[in-house]
Design a protein around this motif. Structure first.
Motif, mmCIF file in Angstrom:
data_model
loop_
_atom_site.group_PDB
_atom_site.id
_atom_site.type_symbol
_atom_site.label_atom_id
_atom_site.label_comp_id
_atom_site.label_asym_id
_atom_site.label_seq_id
_atom_site.Cartn_x
_atom_site.Cartn_y
_atom_site.Cartn_z
ATOM 1 N N GLU B 68 0.817 -1.206 0.000
ATOM 2 C CA GLU B 68 0.000 0.000 0.000
ATOM 3 C C GLU B 68 0.851 1.256 0.000
ATOM 4 O O GLU B 68 0.507 2.246 -0.635
ATOM 5 C CB GLU B 68 -0.938 0.046 1.216
ATOM 6 C CG GLU B 68 -1.814 1.287 1.116
ATOM 7 C CD GLU B 68 -2.762 1.508 2.267
ATOM 8 O OE1 GLU B 68 -2.584 0.889 3.325
ATOM 9 O OE2 GLU B 68 -3.674 2.322 2.097
ATOM 10 N N ASP B 86 -0.806 -5.132 2.748
ATOM 11 C CA ASP B 86 -1.228 -3.919 3.457
ATOM 12 C C ASP B 86 -0.653 -4.009 4.868
ATOM 13 O O ASP B 86 -1.088 -4.830 5.676
ATOM 14 C CB ASP B 86 -2.755 -3.806 3.500
ATOM 15 C CG ASP B 86 -3.203 -2.410 3.917
ATOM 16 O OD1 ASP B 86 -2.371 -1.653 4.434
ATOM 17 O OD2 ASP B 86 -4.388 -2.086 3.713
ATOM 18 N N ASP B 89 -4.089 -2.221 7.685
ATOM 19 C CA ASP B 89 -5.397 -1.943 7.100
ATOM 20 C C ASP B 89 -6.306 -1.449 8.217
ATOM 21 O O ASP B 89 -6.499 -2.136 9.228
ATOM 22 C CB ASP B 89 -5.983 -3.211 6.466
ATOM 23 C CG ASP B 89 -7.326 -2.930 5.803
ATOM 24 O OD1 ASP B 89 -7.308 -2.389 4.690
ATOM 25 O OD2 ASP B 89 -8.371 -3.221 6.414
ATOM 26 N N SER B 104 -2.570 -7.386 6.291
ATOM 27 C CA SER B 104 -3.223 -8.222 5.277
ATOM 28 C C SER B 104 -2.205 -8.582 4.203
ATOM 29 O O SER B 104 -1.554 -7.699 3.635
ATOM 30 C CB SER B 104 -4.392 -7.438 4.673
ATOM 31 O OG SER B 104 -4.950 -8.140 3.596
ATOM 32 N N SER B 188 -12.262 -1.271 8.686
ATOM 33 C CA SER B 188 -11.120 -2.017 8.161
ATOM 34 C C SER B 188 -11.660 -3.091 7.237
ATOM 35 O O SER B 188 -12.339 -4.023 7.673
ATOM 36 C CB SER B 188 -10.319 -2.665 9.299
ATOM 37 O OG SER B 188 -9.573 -3.785 8.816
ATOM 38 N N ALA B 189 -11.368 -2.951 5.939
ATOM 39 C CA ALA B 189 -11.852 -3.938 4.962
ATOM 40 C C ALA B 189 -11.363 -5.334 5.325
ATOM 41 O O ALA B 189 -12.130 -6.299 5.283
ATOM 42 C CB ALA B 189 -11.366 -3.556 3.556
ATOM 43 N N ALA B 190 -10.098 -5.432 5.708
ATOM 44 C CA ALA B 190 -9.544 -6.759 6.007
ATOM 45 C C ALA B 190 -10.249 -7.383 7.207
ATOM 46 O O ALA B 190 -10.502 -8.592 7.238
ATOM 47 C CB ALA B 190 -8.034 -6.657 6.252
ATOM 48 N N LEU B 209 -11.902 -0.556 -3.476
ATOM 49 C CA LEU B 209 -10.818 -1.115 -2.673
ATOM 50 C C LEU B 209 -9.614 -1.357 -3.569
ATOM 51 O O LEU B 209 -9.727 -1.496 -4.784
ATOM 52 C CB LEU B 209 -11.255 -2.439 -2.027
ATOM 53 C CG LEU B 209 -12.267 -2.302 -0.875
ATOM 54 C CD1 LEU B 209 -12.649 -3.680 -0.355
ATOM 55 C CD2 LEU B 209 -11.718 -1.447 0.264
ATOM 56 N N TRP B 212 -4.285 -4.539 -2.116
ATOM 57 C CA TRP B 212 -3.758 -4.907 -0.786
ATOM 58 C C TRP B 212 -4.842 -4.999 0.278
ATOM 59 O O TRP B 212 -4.625 -5.631 1.306
ATOM 60 C CB TRP B 212 -2.654 -3.933 -0.361
ATOM 61 C CG TRP B 212 -2.993 -2.512 -0.677
ATOM 62 C CD1 TRP B 212 -3.773 -1.673 0.041
ATOM 63 C CD2 TRP B 212 -2.569 -1.770 -1.826
ATOM 64 N NE1 TRP B 212 -3.880 -0.468 -0.568
ATOM 65 C CE2 TRP B 212 -3.146 -0.480 -1.723
ATOM 66 C CE3 TRP B 212 -1.756 -2.065 -2.929
ATOM 67 C CZ2 TRP B 212 -2.935 0.504 -2.682
ATOM 68 C CZ3 TRP B 212 -1.552 -1.091 -3.880
ATOM 69 C CH2 TRP B 212 -2.133 0.176 -3.759
ATOM 70 N N ASP B 213 -5.993 -4.359 0.031
ATOM 71 C CA ASP B 213 -7.077 -4.461 1.013
ATOM 72 C C ASP B 213 -7.676 -5.867 1.046
ATOM 73 O O ASP B 213 -8.254 -6.264 2.058
ATOM 74 C CB ASP B 213 -8.219 -3.487 0.667
ATOM 75 C CG ASP B 213 -7.798 -2.031 0.720
ATOM 76 O OD1 ASP B 213 -7.095 -1.667 1.677
ATOM 77 O OD2 ASP B 213 -8.159 -1.261 -0.198
#
Lengths: 264, 264
Positions: B68, B86, B89, B104, B188-190, B209, B212-213
Protein backbone atom coordinates in the motif's frame (compact mmCIF):
# COMPACT_ATOMS: atom_id res chain seq x y z
CA UNK A 1 -22.98 3.93 51.75
CA UNK A 2 -19.40 2.69 51.23
CA UNK A 3 -18.84 3.21 47.49
CA UNK A 4 -15.35 1.68 47.52
CA UNK A 5 -16.67 -1.52 49.04
CA UNK A 6 -19.59 -1.65 46.63
CA UNK A 7 -17.20 -1.02 43.73
CA UNK A 8 -15.00 -3.94 44.79
CA UNK A 9 -18.04 -6.17 45.09
CA UNK A 10 -19.43 -5.08 41.70
CA UNK A 11 -16.09 -5.68 39.97
CA UNK A 12 -15.78 -9.13 41.54
CA UNK A 13 -19.20 -10.31 40.31
CA UNK A 14 -18.66 -8.77 36.86
CA UNK A 15 -15.38 -10.65 36.40
CA UNK A 16 -17.01 -13.84 37.70
CA UNK A 17 -19.98 -13.45 35.35
CA UNK A 18 -17.53 -12.92 32.48
CA UNK A 19 -15.74 -16.17 33.28
CA UNK A 20 -19.04 -18.04 33.37
CA UNK A 21 -20.07 -16.63 30.00
CA UNK A 22 -16.77 -17.50 28.34
CA UNK A 23 -17.00 -21.05 29.70
CA UNK A 24 -20.56 -21.37 28.45
CA UNK A 25 -19.33 -21.02 24.87
CA UNK A 26 -18.22 -24.62 25.10
CA UNK A 27 -21.89 -25.59 25.25
CA UNK A 28 -24.45 -24.97 22.56
CA UNK A 29 -26.40 -21.77 22.79
CA UNK A 30 -30.13 -22.14 22.91
CA UNK A 31 -31.38 -19.18 20.95
CA UNK A 32 -34.98 -18.10 21.29
CA UNK A 33 -36.88 -15.34 19.64
CA UNK A 34 -38.29 -12.57 21.78
CA UNK A 35 -40.64 -9.95 20.35
CA UNK A 36 -39.15 -10.13 16.86
CA UNK A 37 -36.51 -11.97 14.93
CA UNK A 38 -33.92 -9.25 15.51
CA UNK A 39 -34.25 -9.48 19.25
CA UNK A 40 -32.40 -12.61 20.17
CA UNK A 41 -32.11 -13.86 23.66
CA UNK A 42 -30.23 -16.85 24.89
CA UNK A 43 -30.28 -18.92 27.98
CA UNK A 44 -26.95 -17.34 28.90
CA UNK A 45 -28.46 -13.84 29.05
CA UNK A 46 -31.03 -15.02 31.55
CA UNK A 47 -28.65 -17.16 33.58
CA UNK A 48 -26.24 -14.24 33.84
CA UNK A 49 -28.98 -11.90 35.05
CA UNK A 50 -30.07 -14.46 37.65
CA UNK A 51 -26.46 -14.84 38.75
CA UNK A 52 -26.25 -11.07 39.35
CA UNK A 53 -29.57 -10.99 41.20
CA UNK A 54 -28.57 -13.79 43.57
CA UNK A 55 -25.17 -12.28 44.31
CA UNK A 56 -26.53 -8.77 44.84
CA UNK A 57 -29.41 -9.91 47.07
CA UNK A 58 -26.91 -11.87 49.17
CA UNK A 59 -24.72 -8.76 49.40
CA UNK A 60 -27.63 -6.54 50.49
CA UNK A 61 -31.25 -7.65 50.20
CA UNK A 62 -32.48 -4.03 50.14
CA UNK A 63 -30.80 -3.34 46.79
CA UNK A 64 -33.18 -3.34 43.83
CA UNK A 65 -32.31 -4.71 40.40
CA UNK A 66 -33.66 -3.50 37.04
CA UNK A 67 -32.47 -5.93 34.39
CA UNK A 68 -33.01 -6.35 30.67
CA UNK A 69 -34.37 -9.86 31.03
CA UNK A 70 -36.88 -8.71 33.66
CA UNK A 71 -35.93 -11.37 36.19
CA UNK A 72 -35.57 -8.89 39.05
CA UNK A 73 -38.43 -7.11 40.79
CA UNK A 74 -40.48 -4.39 39.14
CA UNK A 75 -38.55 -1.16 39.72
CA UNK A 76 -40.67 1.99 39.63
CA UNK A 77 -38.36 4.51 41.27
CA UNK A 78 -34.66 5.09 41.80
CA UNK A 79 -35.11 5.47 45.58
CA UNK A 80 -32.57 3.51 47.60
CA UNK A 81 -29.86 1.51 45.81
CA UNK A 82 -30.81 0.40 42.31
CA UNK A 83 -28.63 -1.72 40.02
CA UNK A 84 -29.51 -1.30 36.33
CA UNK A 85 -28.09 -4.30 34.51
CA UNK A 86 -27.71 -5.54 30.97
CA UNK A 87 -26.21 -9.02 31.36
CA UNK A 88 -25.25 -9.17 27.67
CA UNK A 89 -25.46 -6.02 25.56
CA UNK A 90 -25.03 -6.98 21.91
CA UNK A 91 -26.81 -10.34 21.94
CA UNK A 92 -26.66 -10.68 18.17
CA UNK A 93 -22.87 -10.25 18.28
CA UNK A 94 -22.75 -12.74 21.14
CA UNK A 95 -24.61 -15.38 19.14
CA UNK A 96 -22.96 -14.84 15.77
CA UNK A 97 -19.55 -13.36 16.46
CA UNK A 98 -18.62 -14.59 19.92
CA UNK A 99 -17.16 -11.14 20.60
CA UNK A 100 -18.24 -7.48 20.81
CA UNK A 101 -20.75 -7.98 23.62
CA UNK A 102 -20.65 -6.26 27.01
CA UNK A 103 -21.90 -6.56 30.56
CA UNK A 104 -23.27 -3.11 31.41
CA UNK A 105 -24.10 -2.04 34.96
CA UNK A 106 -25.01 1.28 36.54
CA UNK A 107 -25.58 1.63 40.29
CA UNK A 108 -27.79 4.48 41.45
CA UNK A 109 -28.17 5.68 45.04
CA UNK A 110 -31.36 7.70 45.56
CA UNK A 111 -31.42 8.63 41.89
CA UNK A 112 -27.75 9.58 41.58
CA UNK A 113 -25.50 7.47 39.33
CA UNK A 114 -22.61 6.50 41.60
CA UNK A 115 -20.87 3.49 39.98
CA UNK A 116 -20.68 2.59 36.29
CA UNK A 117 -19.28 -0.46 34.47
CA UNK A 118 -18.93 -1.65 30.89
CA UNK A 119 -17.12 -4.98 30.62
CA UNK A 120 -15.98 -6.40 27.29
CA UNK A 121 -16.42 -10.06 28.18
CA UNK A 122 -14.15 -11.64 25.56
CA UNK A 123 -11.33 -9.08 25.82
CA UNK A 124 -11.70 -8.97 29.63
CA UNK A 125 -11.55 -5.20 29.38
CA UNK A 126 -13.29 -3.10 32.03
CA UNK A 127 -14.34 0.53 31.61
CA UNK A 128 -15.60 1.83 34.97
CA UNK A 129 -16.16 4.91 37.09
CA UNK A 130 -16.85 6.05 40.63
CA UNK A 131 -18.81 9.31 40.64
CA UNK A 132 -16.57 12.20 41.60
CA UNK A 133 -13.46 10.05 41.78
CA UNK A 134 -12.75 9.36 38.12
CA UNK A 135 -12.97 6.69 35.45
CA UNK A 136 -10.63 3.91 34.40
CA UNK A 137 -9.96 1.61 31.48
CA UNK A 138 -8.74 -1.42 33.43
CA UNK A 139 -6.07 0.15 35.67
CA UNK A 140 -5.43 3.19 33.49
CA UNK A 141 -7.23 6.44 34.36
CA UNK A 142 -9.37 7.73 31.51
CA UNK A 143 -8.56 11.33 30.64
CA UNK A 144 -10.99 14.17 30.15
CA UNK A 145 -11.96 14.14 26.47
CA UNK A 146 -10.09 16.59 24.25
CA UNK A 147 -12.08 18.82 21.88
CA UNK A 148 -12.47 17.51 18.33
CA UNK A 149 -13.73 19.52 15.33
CA UNK A 150 -16.83 17.95 13.77
CA UNK A 151 -15.05 17.37 10.46
CA UNK A 152 -12.53 15.12 12.24
CA UNK A 153 -15.15 13.24 14.26
CA UNK A 154 -15.78 9.50 14.08
CA UNK A 155 -19.37 8.73 15.03
CA UNK A 156 -21.14 5.50 15.89
CA UNK A 157 -24.47 5.46 14.08
CA UNK A 158 -26.44 2.67 12.47
CA UNK A 159 -27.02 2.81 8.70
CA UNK A 160 -30.80 2.63 9.32
CA UNK A 161 -30.89 6.29 10.33
CA UNK A 162 -29.36 7.36 7.04
CA UNK A 163 -32.38 5.86 5.23
CA UNK A 164 -35.83 7.48 5.42
CA UNK A 165 -37.35 6.51 8.78
CA UNK A 166 -40.00 7.66 11.24
CA UNK A 167 -37.72 8.77 14.04
CA UNK A 168 -35.14 11.22 12.74
CA UNK A 169 -34.71 13.57 9.77
CA UNK A 170 -32.51 11.35 7.62
CA UNK A 171 -31.53 14.14 5.23
CA UNK A 172 -29.78 15.85 8.14
CA UNK A 173 -28.01 12.59 9.04
CA UNK A 174 -26.82 12.41 5.42
CA UNK A 175 -25.37 15.93 5.74
CA UNK A 176 -23.64 14.81 8.91
CA UNK A 177 -21.98 11.70 7.51
CA UNK A 178 -20.72 13.72 4.54
CA UNK A 179 -19.11 16.20 6.89
CA UNK A 180 -17.41 13.96 9.44
CA UNK A 181 -14.35 11.75 9.10
CA UNK A 182 -16.19 8.44 9.34
CA UNK A 183 -18.91 6.31 10.87
CA UNK A 184 -18.76 3.02 12.70
CA UNK A 185 -21.41 0.55 13.81
CA UNK A 186 -20.65 -2.29 16.21
CA UNK A 187 -24.08 -3.61 17.22
CA UNK A 188 -23.60 -3.00 20.96
CA UNK A 189 -24.69 0.31 22.50
CA UNK A 190 -22.52 -0.29 25.55
CA UNK A 191 -19.47 -0.94 23.36
CA UNK A 192 -20.04 2.26 21.40
CA UNK A 193 -20.53 4.22 24.64
CA UNK A 194 -17.31 2.71 26.03
CA UNK A 195 -15.57 3.86 22.85
CA UNK A 196 -16.88 7.43 23.29
CA UNK A 197 -15.78 7.74 26.93
CA UNK A 198 -12.30 6.52 25.95
CA UNK A 199 -11.99 8.77 22.86
CA UNK A 200 -12.14 5.89 20.33
CA UNK A 201 -15.34 7.42 18.93
CA UNK A 202 -16.47 11.04 19.30
CA UNK A 203 -20.20 10.39 19.51
CA UNK A 204 -22.79 7.62 19.44
CA UNK A 205 -26.44 8.07 18.56
CA UNK A 206 -29.43 5.77 18.86
CA UNK A 207 -33.14 6.32 18.31
CA UNK A 208 -34.32 4.00 21.04
CA UNK A 209 -32.41 2.61 23.99
CA UNK A 210 -33.45 1.19 27.32
CA UNK A 211 -32.04 2.16 30.73
CA UNK A 212 -29.86 -0.98 30.95
CA UNK A 213 -28.19 -0.15 27.60
CA UNK A 214 -26.79 3.12 28.89
CA UNK A 215 -26.90 3.26 32.71
CA UNK A 216 -23.31 2.16 33.24
CA UNK A 217 -22.01 4.25 30.37
CA UNK A 218 -23.58 7.54 31.41
CA UNK A 219 -21.97 7.31 34.85
CA UNK A 220 -18.57 6.82 33.20
CA UNK A 221 -19.38 9.67 30.81
CA UNK A 222 -19.74 12.17 33.67
CA UNK A 223 -16.19 11.49 34.81
CA UNK A 224 -14.54 12.14 31.42
CA UNK A 225 -16.70 15.07 30.37
CA UNK A 226 -18.72 13.25 27.70
CA UNK A 227 -22.30 14.56 27.49
CA UNK A 228 -25.13 12.02 27.45
CA UNK A 229 -28.72 13.14 26.87
CA UNK A 230 -31.79 12.20 24.89
CA UNK A 231 -32.15 13.79 21.45
CA UNK A 232 -33.99 16.76 22.98
CA UNK A 233 -30.93 17.52 25.08
CA UNK A 234 -32.58 16.35 28.30
CA UNK A 235 -31.28 13.85 30.83
CA UNK A 236 -32.32 10.23 30.43
CA UNK A 237 -34.79 9.22 33.19
CA UNK A 238 -33.42 5.65 33.59
CA UNK A 239 -36.85 4.08 34.09
CA UNK A 240 -38.05 4.25 30.47
CA UNK A 241 -36.79 3.77 26.92
CA UNK A 242 -35.79 6.97 25.12
CA UNK A 243 -33.66 8.38 22.34
CA UNK A 244 -29.97 8.73 23.17
CA UNK A 245 -26.80 10.58 22.27
CA UNK A 246 -23.43 10.57 23.95
CA UNK A 247 -20.79 12.89 22.56
CA UNK A 248 -17.56 14.69 23.07
CA UNK A 249 -18.57 18.01 24.71
CA UNK A 250 -17.13 19.99 21.79
CA UNK A 251 -19.70 18.58 19.35
CA UNK A 252 -22.74 17.52 21.44
CA UNK A 253 -24.69 20.75 20.96
CA UNK A 254 -23.78 21.08 17.27
CA UNK A 255 -24.98 17.53 16.61
CA UNK A 256 -28.34 18.12 18.32
CA UNK A 257 -28.92 21.55 16.79
CA UNK A 258 -28.00 20.81 13.20
CA UNK A 259 -27.83 17.12 12.42
CA UNK A 260 -29.72 14.73 14.71
CA UNK A 261 -33.26 16.08 14.61
CA UNK A 262 -35.98 13.74 15.88
CA UNK A 263 -39.49 14.07 14.42
CA UNK A 264 -41.08 14.45 17.85
CA UNK B 1 7.63 -23.86 -4.78
CA UNK B 2 7.41 -25.15 -1.21
CA UNK B 3 4.16 -23.61 0.07
CA UNK B 4 4.52 -25.04 3.58
CA UNK B 5 7.93 -23.44 3.96
CA UNK B 6 6.70 -20.13 2.56
CA UNK B 7 3.70 -20.29 4.89
CA UNK B 8 5.95 -20.76 7.92
CA UNK B 9 8.13 -17.87 6.82
CA UNK B 10 5.11 -15.61 6.17
CA UNK B 11 3.60 -16.38 9.58
CA UNK B 12 6.92 -15.71 11.31
CA UNK B 13 7.34 -12.24 9.79
CA UNK B 14 3.66 -11.37 10.37
CA UNK B 15 3.92 -12.18 14.07
CA UNK B 16 7.20 -10.27 14.29
CA UNK B 17 5.71 -7.23 12.53
CA UNK B 18 2.77 -7.38 14.96
CA UNK B 19 5.12 -7.30 17.95
CA UNK B 20 6.95 -4.31 16.51
CA UNK B 21 3.69 -2.42 15.93
CA UNK B 22 2.42 -3.10 19.46
CA UNK B 23 5.72 -1.91 20.91
CA UNK B 24 5.62 1.22 18.78
CA UNK B 25 2.47 2.35 20.61
CA UNK B 26 4.71 3.38 23.46
CA UNK B 27 6.08 6.11 21.19
CA UNK B 28 4.13 8.97 19.73
CA UNK B 29 2.62 8.38 16.33
CA UNK B 30 3.61 10.87 13.67
CA UNK B 31 0.49 11.25 11.60
CA UNK B 32 0.69 12.76 8.17
CA UNK B 33 -1.99 13.47 5.64
CA UNK B 34 -1.87 11.70 2.32
CA UNK B 35 -4.20 12.65 -0.53
CA UNK B 36 -6.98 13.83 1.77
CA UNK B 37 -7.74 14.26 5.43
CA UNK B 38 -9.46 10.88 5.65
CA UNK B 39 -6.45 9.02 4.38
CA UNK B 40 -4.09 8.94 7.31
CA UNK B 41 -0.71 7.36 7.18
CA UNK B 42 1.77 7.02 9.95
CA UNK B 43 5.40 6.34 10.17
CA UNK B 44 4.54 2.89 11.49
CA UNK B 45 2.70 1.94 8.27
CA UNK B 46 5.79 2.73 6.26
CA UNK B 47 8.24 1.16 8.67
CA UNK B 48 6.18 -2.02 8.72
CA UNK B 49 6.09 -2.19 4.93
CA UNK B 50 9.86 -1.68 4.79
CA UNK B 51 10.30 -4.43 7.39
CA UNK B 52 8.33 -6.85 5.20
CA UNK B 53 10.26 -5.87 2.06
CA UNK B 54 13.64 -6.42 3.72
CA UNK B 55 12.65 -9.78 5.18
CA UNK B 56 11.07 -11.05 1.95
CA UNK B 57 13.98 -9.95 -0.24
CA UNK B 58 16.38 -11.71 2.14
CA UNK B 59 14.20 -14.85 1.93
CA UNK B 60 14.13 -14.78 -1.89
CA UNK B 61 15.26 -11.76 -3.89
CA UNK B 62 13.14 -12.83 -6.90
CA UNK B 63 9.88 -12.30 -5.00
CA UNK B 64 8.05 -9.08 -5.90
CA UNK B 65 6.17 -6.93 -3.40
CA UNK B 66 3.11 -4.76 -4.08
CA UNK B 67 2.45 -2.71 -0.97
CA UNK B 68 0.00 0.00 0.00
CA UNK B 69 2.73 2.46 0.87
CA UNK B 70 4.44 1.94 -2.47
CA UNK B 71 7.85 1.24 -0.99
CA UNK B 72 8.38 -1.93 -3.03
CA UNK B 73 9.07 -2.07 -6.76
CA UNK B 74 6.46 -1.22 -9.38
CA UNK B 75 4.52 -4.45 -9.97
CA UNK B 76 2.84 -4.69 -13.37
CA UNK B 77 2.07 -8.39 -13.56
CA UNK B 78 1.45 -11.34 -11.26
CA UNK B 79 4.15 -13.44 -12.97
CA UNK B 80 6.46 -15.21 -10.54
CA UNK B 81 5.90 -14.85 -6.79
CA UNK B 82 4.13 -11.62 -5.79
CA UNK B 83 3.34 -10.56 -2.22
CA UNK B 84 0.46 -8.09 -2.00
CA UNK B 85 0.73 -6.37 1.37
CA UNK B 86 -1.23 -3.92 3.46
CA UNK B 87 0.99 -3.30 6.48
CA UNK B 88 -1.87 -1.67 8.44
CA UNK B 89 -5.40 -1.94 7.10
CA UNK B 90 -7.64 0.38 9.10
CA UNK B 91 -5.18 3.22 9.69
CA UNK B 92 -7.84 5.50 11.15
CA UNK B 93 -8.70 2.83 13.74
CA UNK B 94 -4.99 2.37 14.40
CA UNK B 95 -4.50 6.07 15.11
CA UNK B 96 -7.68 6.73 17.10
CA UNK B 97 -8.70 3.40 18.60
CA UNK B 98 -5.46 1.46 18.95
CA UNK B 99 -7.39 -1.66 17.86
CA UNK B 100 -9.35 -2.99 14.86
CA UNK B 101 -6.46 -2.78 12.39
CA UNK B 102 -5.01 -5.69 10.44
CA UNK B 103 -1.92 -6.80 8.57
CA UNK B 104 -3.22 -8.22 5.28
CA UNK B 105 -1.06 -10.32 2.94
CA UNK B 106 -1.80 -12.38 -0.14
CA UNK B 107 0.90 -14.38 -1.92
CA UNK B 108 0.37 -15.13 -5.60
CA UNK B 109 2.39 -17.59 -7.69
CA UNK B 110 2.07 -16.95 -11.42
CA UNK B 111 -1.27 -15.26 -10.90
CA UNK B 112 -2.76 -17.88 -8.56
CA UNK B 113 -3.50 -16.88 -4.96
CA UNK B 114 -1.71 -19.52 -2.88
CA UNK B 115 -1.33 -18.12 0.65
CA UNK B 116 -3.59 -15.63 2.44
CA UNK B 117 -3.28 -13.88 5.83
CA UNK B 118 -5.29 -11.41 7.88
CA UNK B 119 -3.73 -10.66 11.26
CA UNK B 120 -5.53 -8.72 13.97
CA UNK B 121 -2.48 -7.07 15.47
CA UNK B 122 -3.85 -6.17 18.91
CA UNK B 123 -5.76 -9.43 19.48
CA UNK B 124 -2.89 -11.45 17.97
CA UNK B 125 -5.50 -13.35 15.98
CA UNK B 126 -4.50 -14.87 12.64
CA UNK B 127 -6.92 -15.85 9.88
CA UNK B 128 -5.00 -17.68 7.15
CA UNK B 129 -5.24 -20.15 4.29
CA UNK B 130 -3.18 -22.36 2.02
CA UNK B 131 -4.88 -22.82 -1.35
CA UNK B 132 -6.38 -26.28 -1.63
CA UNK B 133 -5.43 -27.23 1.93
CA UNK B 134 -7.88 -25.20 3.99
CA UNK B 135 -8.16 -22.13 6.18
CA UNK B 136 -7.62 -21.55 9.88
CA UNK B 137 -8.48 -19.09 12.62
CA UNK B 138 -5.32 -19.43 14.69
CA UNK B 139 -5.08 -23.21 15.12
CA UNK B 140 -8.76 -23.93 14.52
CA UNK B 141 -9.84 -25.00 11.01
CA UNK B 142 -12.44 -22.66 9.51
CA UNK B 143 -15.52 -24.53 8.30
CA UNK B 144 -17.24 -24.17 4.96
CA UNK B 145 -19.83 -21.41 5.37
CA UNK B 146 -23.38 -22.57 6.06
CA UNK B 147 -26.21 -21.10 3.99
CA UNK B 148 -28.00 -18.11 5.54
CA UNK B 149 -31.32 -16.63 4.34
CA UNK B 150 -30.97 -12.97 3.38
CA UNK B 151 -33.41 -11.87 6.08
CA UNK B 152 -31.09 -13.32 8.74
CA UNK B 153 -27.91 -11.87 7.23
CA UNK B 154 -25.59 -9.43 8.96
CA UNK B 155 -23.74 -7.32 6.40
CA UNK B 156 -20.74 -5.03 6.66
CA UNK B 157 -21.51 -1.86 4.73
CA UNK B 158 -20.62 1.75 5.33
CA UNK B 159 -23.45 4.22 5.98
CA UNK B 160 -22.19 6.34 3.05
CA UNK B 161 -23.73 3.94 0.54
CA UNK B 162 -27.17 4.32 2.10
CA UNK B 163 -27.06 8.03 1.23
CA UNK B 164 -27.31 9.27 -2.38
CA UNK B 165 -23.91 8.78 -3.99
CA UNK B 166 -22.30 8.43 -7.40
CA UNK B 167 -21.29 4.81 -7.19
CA UNK B 168 -24.27 2.66 -6.26
CA UNK B 169 -28.07 2.90 -6.39
CA UNK B 170 -28.67 3.90 -2.78
CA UNK B 171 -32.43 3.23 -2.91
CA UNK B 172 -31.61 -0.46 -3.47
CA UNK B 173 -29.19 -0.39 -0.54
CA UNK B 174 -32.02 1.03 1.60
CA UNK B 175 -34.24 -1.89 0.54
CA UNK B 176 -31.45 -4.23 1.54
CA UNK B 177 -30.85 -2.86 5.01
CA UNK B 178 -34.58 -2.98 5.72
CA UNK B 179 -34.65 -6.64 4.78
CA UNK B 180 -31.62 -8.03 6.58
CA UNK B 181 -31.01 -8.63 10.28
CA UNK B 182 -28.43 -5.89 10.71
CA UNK B 183 -25.45 -3.94 9.42
CA UNK B 184 -22.02 -3.40 10.87
CA UNK B 185 -19.14 -1.09 9.96
CA UNK B 186 -15.67 -1.49 11.45
CA UNK B 187 -13.47 0.74 9.31
CA UNK B 188 -11.12 -2.02 8.16
CA UNK B 189 -11.85 -3.94 4.96
CA UNK B 190 -9.54 -6.76 6.01
CA UNK B 191 -11.32 -7.07 9.37
CA UNK B 192 -14.73 -7.24 7.69
CA UNK B 193 -13.44 -9.82 5.19
CA UNK B 194 -12.00 -11.88 8.06
CA UNK B 195 -15.44 -11.72 9.69
CA UNK B 196 -17.11 -12.99 6.51
CA UNK B 197 -14.76 -15.96 6.04
CA UNK B 198 -15.35 -16.96 9.67
CA UNK B 199 -19.16 -16.53 9.56
CA UNK B 200 -19.21 -13.48 11.88
CA UNK B 201 -20.68 -11.44 9.02
CA UNK B 202 -22.49 -12.81 5.96
CA UNK B 203 -21.26 -10.24 3.45
CA UNK B 204 -19.12 -7.14 3.11
CA UNK B 205 -19.42 -4.57 0.36
CA UNK B 206 -17.20 -1.67 -0.67
CA UNK B 207 -17.33 0.71 -3.61
CA UNK B 208 -13.58 1.07 -4.01
CA UNK B 209 -10.82 -1.12 -2.67
CA UNK B 210 -7.21 -1.67 -3.66
CA UNK B 211 -5.52 -5.04 -4.19
CA UNK B 212 -3.76 -4.91 -0.79
CA UNK B 213 -7.08 -4.46 1.01
CA UNK B 214 -8.42 -7.77 -0.22
CA UNK B 215 -5.60 -10.00 -1.55
CA UNK B 216 -5.15 -12.00 1.64
CA UNK B 217 -8.86 -12.24 2.29
CA UNK B 218 -9.89 -13.55 -1.10
CA UNK B 219 -7.44 -16.44 -0.82
CA UNK B 220 -8.96 -17.38 2.54
CA UNK B 221 -12.43 -16.95 1.02
CA UNK B 222 -11.78 -19.67 -1.57
CA UNK B 223 -11.11 -22.23 1.16
CA UNK B 224 -14.37 -21.63 3.06
CA UNK B 225 -16.63 -21.17 0.05
CA UNK B 226 -17.15 -17.40 0.40
CA UNK B 227 -17.51 -15.71 -2.98
CA UNK B 228 -15.43 -12.59 -3.65
CA UNK B 229 -15.93 -10.56 -6.84
CA UNK B 230 -16.29 -7.00 -8.01
CA UNK B 231 -19.83 -5.59 -8.14
CA UNK B 232 -20.22 -6.86 -11.72
CA UNK B 233 -19.68 -10.40 -10.51
CA UNK B 234 -16.21 -10.62 -12.04
CA UNK B 235 -12.96 -11.63 -10.40
CA UNK B 236 -10.80 -8.85 -8.97
CA UNK B 237 -7.65 -8.36 -11.09
CA UNK B 238 -5.32 -7.63 -8.13
CA UNK B 239 -3.35 -4.96 -9.98
CA UNK B 240 -5.97 -2.18 -9.88
CA UNK B 241 -8.57 -0.67 -7.56
CA UNK B 242 -12.13 -1.91 -8.10
CA UNK B 243 -15.50 -2.37 -6.45
CA UNK B 244 -15.74 -5.35 -4.12
CA UNK B 245 -18.13 -7.78 -2.51
CA UNK B 246 -17.45 -10.88 -0.46
CA UNK B 247 -20.44 -12.93 0.62
CA UNK B 248 -21.76 -16.21 1.85
CA UNK B 249 -22.42 -18.23 -1.33
CA UNK B 250 -26.14 -18.48 -0.49
CA UNK B 251 -26.64 -14.71 -0.86
CA UNK B 252 -23.86 -13.45 -3.20
CA UNK B 253 -25.93 -13.61 -6.39
CA UNK B 254 -29.08 -12.24 -4.76
CA UNK B 255 -27.12 -9.25 -3.42
CA UNK B 256 -25.61 -8.42 -6.81
CA UNK B 257 -28.82 -8.94 -8.78
CA UNK B 258 -31.24 -7.08 -6.53
CA UNK B 259 -29.52 -4.81 -4.04
CA UNK B 260 -25.96 -3.71 -4.80
CA UNK B 261 -26.26 -2.12 -8.22
CA UNK B 262 -23.34 0.08 -9.31
CA UNK B 263 -24.04 2.96 -11.71
CA UNK B 264 -21.40 1.80 -14.18
Amino acid sequence: MDLQQMDQFAQSIIFEAGRRIREAFTYDLKVETKSDANDLVTNIDRETELFFIEKIKAFDATHKILGEEGMGEKVESLDGVVWIIDPIDGTMNFVKQHRHFMISIGIFVDGIGELGYIFDVMREDLFHAIAGQGAWYNDTPLRKLKAVPLKEAMIGINASWVAPNRRVHHEKVIELIRKIRGTRSYGSAAMEIAFVVSGKLDAYVSMRLSPWDIAGGTIIANEVGAIATNLHGQGFDFLHADTFIIANPSIHQELLENYIIPYE
